[in-house]
Write an enzyme that holds these catalytic residues in place. Structure first.
Site, short mmCIF file in Angstrom:
data_model
loop_
_atom_site.label_atom_id
_atom_site.label_comp_id
_atom_site.label_asym_id
_atom_site.label_seq_id
_atom_site.Cartn_x
_atom_site.Cartn_y
_atom_site.Cartn_z
CB ALA A 88 28.10 -87.49 85.93
CE LYS A 99 29.67 -88.81 80.76
NZ LYS A 99 30.42 -87.63 81.26
N GLY A 102 29.48 -80.51 78.85
CA GLY A 102 30.63 -80.03 78.08
C GLY A 102 30.47 -80.32 76.59
CD GLU A 108 31.34 -86.92 78.01
OE1 GLU A 108 30.11 -86.95 78.20
OE2 GLU A 108 32.06 -86.03 78.47
CE LYS A 126 28.66 -81.57 88.75
NZ LYS A 126 29.71 -82.11 87.91
C1 5RP Z 1 31.07 -83.35 79.34
C2 5RP Z 1 30.48 -84.08 80.47
C3 5RP Z 1 31.09 -83.86 81.81
O1 5RP Z 1 31.43 -85.09 82.35
C4 5RP Z 1 30.09 -83.20 82.69
O2 5RP Z 1 29.64 -82.01 82.05
C5 5RP Z 1 30.69 -82.85 84.06
O3 5RP Z 1 31.60 -81.82 83.92
P1 5RP Z 1 32.34 -81.17 85.16
O4 5RP Z 1 33.34 -82.17 85.64
O5 5RP Z 1 32.97 -79.93 84.57
O6 5RP Z 1 31.31 -80.82 86.20
O7 5RP Z 1 29.57 -84.84 80.35
O8 5RP Z 1 30.36 -83.56 78.15
#
Ligand code: 5RP
Length: 225
Positions: A88, A99, A102, A108, A126
């Site tokens: 997250a 979220k 990415g 998701e 987080k």
């Molecule tokens: C991707 C997401 C990821 O879960 C979120 O960005 C967390 O990423 P990371 O583990 O690199 O901190 O929602 O769409």
């Protein structure tokens, strides 16, 4: 390795215990997207012979799973998904999340909707009191970009197009700064209703069930009240 990376690695390892009950069965395991999910995928490699199948929330994660020799199947071919493990960008005390950092938010959300248990894995940075410090991603159909951006501005956000990015679904992402999200469920519902919005990266109606949080003192497990 930074302490944040160490925390991510620790929760990725701890998450293996969350899926271990389905090793050696015919159940599929839901796999998220991001750097923490990547570490989790790497941990699963050691158990590839016991994993019947996985469902991935992005092409990126599917490719990584396959590179480890782990089978990836279409969500449409799965009737039951006992567990989904994903990271997250922000999570609050009620286990509502932002979220989509990415860009995989829509897939998701679909995988999370099917899963019986959502296990969120992230480092302690987080965990927040109020969501919104991290820009809120909104996936939009390209022709709705300007309209949805105006609607987001009207509720006090500062939307910005994620330059040079196209989602796995062929759409665009608006990242919205400046929102203090005190009612995640209400805002999720509101934004999702606007024509052209594919989904908003608020996971409140279906939040996490279990949070594995990587802290300096080890992995803390927090369950949804
Ligand atoms: C991707 C997401 C990821 O879960 C979120 O960005 C967390 O990423 P990371 O583990 O690199 O901190 O929602 O769409």
């Amino acid at each position: 390795m930074s302490s944040q990376d160490q925390a991510k690695r620790a929760v990725a390892r701890a998450a293996v215990d969350s899926v271990a009950p389905w090793f050696g069965t015919d159940a599929a395991i839901g796999i998220g997207t991001g750097s923490t999910a990547d570490l989790f995928i790497d941990e699963l490699a050691a158990h590839r012979g016991s994993i019947a199948a996985t469902v991935a929330s992005s092409e990126r994660s599917a490719a990584r799973l396959r590179s480890h020799g782990i089978r990836v199947v279409d969500l449409n071919d799965v009737t039951d998904l006992p567990v989904y493990v994903d990271g997250a960008d922000e999570i609050d005390g009620a286990l509502a999340m932002i979220k989509g950092g990415g860009g995989a938010l829509t897939r998701e959300k679909i995988v999370a909707a099917v899963a019986r248990t959502f296990v969120c894995i992230c480092d302690a940075s987080k965990l927040v009191t109020v969501l919104g410090g991290f820009p809120l991603p909104v996936e939009v159909i390209p022709m709705a970009r300007a309209y949805v951006a105006r609607e987001l501005a009207a509720i006090g956000g500062q939307p910005r197009l994620r330059e040079g990015f196209v989602t796995d679904n062929g759409n665009l992402i608006l990242d919205v700064r400046g929102l203090q999200i005190r009612d995640p469920r209400g805002l999720e519902q509101q934004i999702n209703q606007w024509p052209g919005v594919v989904t908003v990266g608020l996971f409140a109606a279906r939040g996490a069930d279990i949070l594995l949080l990587g802290t300096e003192d080890g992995v803390r497990e927090i369950r949804r009240a």
